[in-house]
Write an enzyme that holds these catalytic residues in place. Structure first.
Site, mmCIF file in Angstrom:
data_model
loop_
_atom_site.group_PDB
_atom_site.id
_atom_site.type_symbol
_atom_site.label_atom_id
_atom_site.label_comp_id
_atom_site.label_asym_id
_atom_site.label_seq_id
_atom_site.Cartn_x
_atom_site.Cartn_y
_atom_site.Cartn_z
ATOM 1 N N GLU A 4 126.678 78.146 69.511
ATOM 2 C CA GLU A 4 126.388 78.564 70.890
ATOM 3 C C GLU A 4 126.257 80.078 70.987
ATOM 4 O O GLU A 4 127.000 80.821 70.343
ATOM 5 C CB GLU A 4 127.502 78.079 71.821
ATOM 6 C CG GLU A 4 127.212 78.360 73.290
ATOM 7 C CD GLU A 4 128.289 77.827 74.219
ATOM 8 O OE1 GLU A 4 127.993 77.688 75.425
ATOM 9 O OE2 GLU A 4 129.410 77.556 73.759
ATOM 10 N N GLU A 44 122.832 79.964 76.048
ATOM 11 C CA GLU A 44 123.282 80.073 77.438
ATOM 12 C C GLU A 44 122.699 81.388 77.949
ATOM 13 O O GLU A 44 123.265 82.460 77.751
ATOM 14 C CB GLU A 44 124.817 80.063 77.510
ATOM 15 C CG GLU A 44 125.442 78.734 77.142
ATOM 16 C CD GLU A 44 125.118 77.644 78.157
ATOM 17 O OE1 GLU A 44 124.983 77.966 79.356
ATOM 18 O OE2 GLU A 44 124.968 76.480 77.742
ATOM 19 N N HIS A 80 131.650 75.707 69.853
ATOM 20 C CA HIS A 80 131.619 76.207 71.228
ATOM 21 C C HIS A 80 131.945 77.696 71.220
ATOM 22 O O HIS A 80 132.843 78.141 70.496
ATOM 23 C CB HIS A 80 132.655 75.447 72.067
ATOM 24 C CG HIS A 80 132.852 76.001 73.448
ATOM 25 N ND1 HIS A 80 134.023 76.600 73.860
ATOM 26 C CD2 HIS A 80 132.025 76.039 74.515
ATOM 27 C CE1 HIS A 80 133.911 76.975 75.119
ATOM 28 N NE2 HIS A 80 132.709 76.645 75.541
ATOM 29 N N ASN A 81 131.197 78.477 72.022
ATOM 30 C CA ASN A 81 131.426 79.929 72.079
ATOM 31 C C ASN A 81 131.641 80.496 70.673
ATOM 32 O O ASN A 81 132.655 81.145 70.380
ATOM 33 C CB ASN A 81 132.627 80.252 72.979
ATOM 34 C CG ASN A 81 132.307 80.049 74.448
ATOM 35 O OD1 ASN A 81 131.175 79.740 74.814
ATOM 36 N ND2 ASN A 81 133.301 80.211 75.306
ATOM 37 N N ASP A 126 125.959 82.929 74.080
ATOM 38 C CA ASP A 126 125.943 83.333 75.497
ATOM 39 C C ASP A 126 125.319 84.722 75.587
ATOM 40 O O ASP A 126 125.903 85.696 75.087
ATOM 41 C CB ASP A 126 127.371 83.384 76.062
ATOM 42 C CG ASP A 126 127.893 82.011 76.420
ATOM 43 O OD1 ASP A 126 127.126 81.049 76.316
ATOM 44 O OD2 ASP A 126 129.068 81.905 76.805
ATOM 45 N N HIS A 140 131.472 86.494 76.216
ATOM 46 C CA HIS A 140 131.865 85.489 77.206
ATOM 47 C C HIS A 140 131.830 86.166 78.571
ATOM 48 O O HIS A 140 132.721 86.952 78.896
ATOM 49 C CB HIS A 140 133.265 84.958 76.885
ATOM 50 C CG HIS A 140 133.563 83.663 77.564
ATOM 51 N ND1 HIS A 140 134.830 83.182 77.743
ATOM 52 C CD2 HIS A 140 132.736 82.730 78.108
ATOM 53 C CE1 HIS A 140 134.781 82.012 78.371
ATOM 54 N NE2 HIS A 140 133.520 81.730 78.597
#
Length: 868
Positions: free
Chosen positions: A335, A384, A305-306, A337, A350
């Site tokens: 991931e 994302e 995650h992230n 973003d 983020h």
């Protein structure tokens, strides 16, 4: 002490120059760049540093701490200082675990090359070390720490200090006797081999000696037949014991005469018990051993995650190092973003926080470089996307140009699939997971038509216009959703078509309800869930996700409910009746159900669609005898809710991510999501702790390839399994663990030289809720060097296929929380029975060799006291 490794260390001019020492610039940030004098010690295994040549030196790192050495141009930090510090003079030392990299800049490119080549030579040497060489290096490290004046020999006073450092409290007179016995030169000090003899006297394993003598007729050796008996009776090696005995004697017996006579000495026996073959983790589970030809949705997938963050979620640093570490530790889903960046280049960070930013193209280049260094199985880029139309086009360009042949941009055979491809079919492929404008069917249909029109159309714009008109004329029965998407395209959709086209098998869709997914979604569409939402879906009772009333299953007296709709009023606030309470009380202390529940047919009442009464009826089995107590409707709802999630995950991929409130990048326990069959349970891999221990321990199996095949009852779309209340036919087992002894346990706070740990061992079971359990031994006072417990712990497990064991060693503290010493987590299915060593890992998952605990493992079918 250098004599321990004498003759084994590689000989190199680079190493000799490194032992003379080099003045280099240590770089921590753009503002912190300081000169330090680095020198490889004479043992060839440790590097120390001082502020200047001849200054007071301190240990910097051991070669065993180093994972790899990179050139300066591969360092984000050194690249940012390229105008000030020449990249060709820089290099980066990368450590195991989560320890920060060490960036150094030499005075010349030649000096940098010497250190890079020399360090890599030593790293390769350490990687290839055998068991004895690793022990010798460990002793060498301790000798360096104990030899306070660095004169290459150890006085008794230094030995006493070393015993405290090594976590051992010993009577001074007895310690002096051992010291004198080892001092063969009678010099009043210990050197090289003398220190080894002293160590051997300290570490005499009486518990292993007693075990050896139990099976040895003369107490001196194990004959081939005696060793076969041991392997068959204690180690549960079965029919292969005879062949295995010969292999192990050849592998671990130190004397050539013993090998020729096919006998095992006490030293050979101990070598075996401390080896990978004597490890609790079954060596047959270390390579890829599972079927890798099933659809992707049939596997658990190691997920991050992230991934770009190496710190917290608000102020932490974004770095390509996050992707390197995640991919090298076996993560197969990372991931990204992406947001609009300056100069038309998308950036990764983020969003709406103060975390730093990195260029999207750097992330893609890093993934391209490191994707398949640890595992050849597919990598999933979970996008994302928050970018504008223009920067999405740039994203698509970078993905296509940088990844090249690695990027999967169409179905494997160009045809419409009927299920997701397998990890084997997708070897060395990178898949994009994200939003998509259209269905895969529409994409493939358009590709076919474009081939027919290719020679007639002159410009891409005209081709798109003509194709759109043709689709409208030839496909009058398009779904309303497809027509809406056509309107969306005409009005310049938010999602860029070139980026949308790169999403093939992993189209992201919103989750509404399980019913909605079954009726409207396709197998290649995947939903994401927050940890809270996923938990609620497992435990939800009474109503489905739309608030629709549940269905009442009338009790038919044969272990099943069947019937119609529950009135809405009754759905709210349903309470268990007294009969249901009695039913629930029938559960045993370990979560097993009494024979009065056998009529439930292994939980099959949860199979099928609750609205299909005939299907429910078919799933029921006849109860045994009369007087059955029917469960209340609310009991059924609780059973049914989690089962729907299991069935959903049998045909479609799910991704679960940590709560946004975890700003400290903490983690949740992935086990309860795995229990429901969720494939991509994303973790903050930068944060060590219990949750990552479970994740790392689970994915250590199957070659650490990042894919683990789910149990068969989680791959069946008609499964009756419920993760919260599992019932037979899953075979229950009883586990007996005798915790015997510990060896060379480290202390948490090495600065406290005089303190000695009081170790205890805790064994934790993680799995379905009824199986979660923990037990611990008493603590041993003032002995971390060779503590003895000799205590047996007992566990009963309903669903061993989903269970993991975690061994934790702690330093008992009567006034405050116990200090962590080490841990090891192993999947139940990978656990070996018999006398085994559990080799401990640090909080970061790094080996604490030779720290271990010695245990005996016994697994029995069924539950204790279960007459069936």
């Amino acid at each position: 002490m250098a004599s321990l490794m004498q003759g084994r260390l590689p000989i190199s001019e680079d190493l000799l120059l490194m032992q003379k020492g080099t003045l280099m610039r240590k770089v921590r940030s753009k503002s912190w760049k300081k000169l330090r004098y680095f020198r490889l010690q004479d043992d060839g295994m440790t590097v120390w540093h001082a502020r200047q040549a001849g200054g007071t030196a301190k240990p910097t790192f051991s070669i065993s701490d180093v994972e790899s050495v990179r050139e300066g141009q591969e360092s984000e930090l050194l690249r940012s200082l390229a105008e000030e510090l020449p990249l060709e003079q820089g290099f980066t030392i990368v450590f195991h675990g989560r320890r920060s990299n060490l960036d150094l800049v030499a005075n010349s490119a030649e000096e940098a090359k010497i250190w890079m080549q020399g360090l890599q030579l030593l790293v390769d040497f350490v990687t290839g070390m055998d068991q004895q060489e690793r022990l010798d290096q460990w002793l060498s490290d301790w000798f360096q720490r104990g030899d306070k004046n660095q004169d290459g020999r150890m006085s008794f006073q230094e030995v006493q200090r070393l015993l405290h450092l090594m976590n051992m409290k010993m009577d001074q007179e007895y310690a002096f006797q051992l010291f004198q016995a080892a001092d063969m030169s009678e010099s009043g000090t210990l050197e090289g081999q003398e220190f080894v003899e002293f160590y051997k006297a300290l570490t005499k394993r009486t518990e292993v000696q007693e075990l050896f003598e139990t099976f040895s007729a003369d107490g001196q050796k194990l004959t081939l037949l005696e060793f076969v008996d041991f392997l068959r009776e204690e180690q549960k090696e079965g029919e292969r014991a005879s062949d295995l005995a010969l292999e192990l004697i050849d592998r671990y017996e130190p004397s050539d005469s013993g090998k020729l006579r096919h006998v095992l000495s006490m030293d050979g026996f101990l070598n075996y018990l401390c080896s990978k073959d004597g490890d609790i983790f079954n060596p047959t589970c270390l390579p890829v051993y599972q079927d890798m030809t099933q659809p992707l949705n049939h596997y658990y997938i190691n997920s991050s995650h992230n991934t770009y963050l190496v710190g917290d979620q608000l102020y932490g640093q974004s770095s390509i190092e996050g992707y390197i570490r995640a991919l090298k530790r076996g993560c197969r889903c990372v991931e990204v973003d992406i947001w609009d960046g300056p100069s038309g280049e998308p950036i990764v960070y983020h969003g709406h926080t103060l975390t730093s930013r990195i260029p999207f193209k750097d992330v893609v280049a890093t993934v391209a470089q490191y994707a398949f260094q640890t595992s050849e199985y597919p990598v999933i880029l979970s996008l994302e996307n928050h970018c504008s139309w223009e920067q999405q086009q740039v994203m698509a360009y970078h993905l296509t140009e940088i990844l090249g042949e690695q990027l999967l941009s169409t179905t494997l055979d160009g045809l419409l699939p009927t299920q997701l491809p397998s990890p084997e079919e997708l070897r060395r492929k990178i898949l994009v997971k994200g939003k998509k404008l259209r269905t895969l069917e529409e994409d493939l249909e358009e590709e076919e038509e474009e081939e027919e029109l290719e020679c007639e159309l002159e410009r891409e714009q005209e081709a798109d216009t003509e194709l759109e008109a043709q689709l409208e004329s030839e496909s009058p029965e398009l779904s309303p959703r497809s027509k809406d998407k056509k309107k969306e395209k005409k009005s310049k959709p938010i999602l860029c078509p070139s980026l949308s086209a790169l999403v093939v098998y992993l189209k992201s869709v919103s989750f509404h309800s399980f019913t909605h997914s079954r009726e409207h979604y396709r197998f290649y569409e995947t939903s994401s869930f927050s940890e809270a939402k996923a938990r609620s879906l497992i435990k939800e009772a009474g109503q489905d996700q739309k608030g629709e009333p549940g269905r009442e299953l009338g009790w038919v007296g044969s272990g099943c409910w069947a019937g119609g709709r529950v009135p809405r009023k009754r759905t709210k606030g349903l309470r268990r009746d007294e009969g249901a309470k009695r039913l629930l009380r029938a559960r045993t202390g370990t979560g097993a159900l009494s024979s009065g529940l056998k009529g439930l047919g292994g939980g099959e009442l949860a199979s099928g669609d609750a609205g299909d009464e005939s299907e429910v009826g078919r799933q029921c089995t006849r109860g045994q005898g009369s007087g059955e107590i029917p469960p209340s409707p609310s009991t059924y709802y609780t059973l049914y809710a989690g089962n729907e999630f299991v069935q959903h995950n049998a045909w479609q991929l799910s991704r679960v991510y940590p709560s946004g409130l975890r700003t400290d990048s903490s983690n949740y326990n992935p086990q309860e999501l795995w229990n429901a069959g969720c494939q991509m349970v994303a973790m903050n891999v930068q944060t060590a702790g219990l949750e990552m221990d479970i994740c790392d321990g689970f994915f250590r199996q199957n070659g650490g390839c990042g894919y683990v095949l789910k149990p068969d009852f989680l791959r069946d779309a008609q499964s009756s399994f419920h993760p919260e209340r599992p019932i037979s036919p899953f075979k229950a087992q009883t586990l007996l663990i005798q915790v015997i002894s510990g060896q060379q346990l480290p202390k948490e706070d090495t600065s406290k030289e005089r303190s000695i740990v009081d170790p205890l061992v805790r064994v934790e079971i993680f799995g379905v809720r009824p199986d979660k359990s923990r037990q611990e031994t008493s603590y041993v006072e003032n002995n971390g060097f060779n503590p003895y417990w000799g205590q047996t712990l007992s566990f009963q497990v309903l669903v061993p296929q989903l269970a993991l064991l975690r061994f934790v060693v702690e330093d008992y503290n009567r006034k405050s929380r116990n200090d962590f010493i080490g841990q090891y987590t192993v999947p139940w299915s990978c656990m070996q029975q018999g006398y085994r060593h559990v080799h401990l890992l640090s909080k970061d998952g790094i080996s604490l060799h030779p720290a271990s605990i010695f245990v005996h493992i016994s697994i029995r079918e069924g539950l204790e006291g279960d007459e069936s």
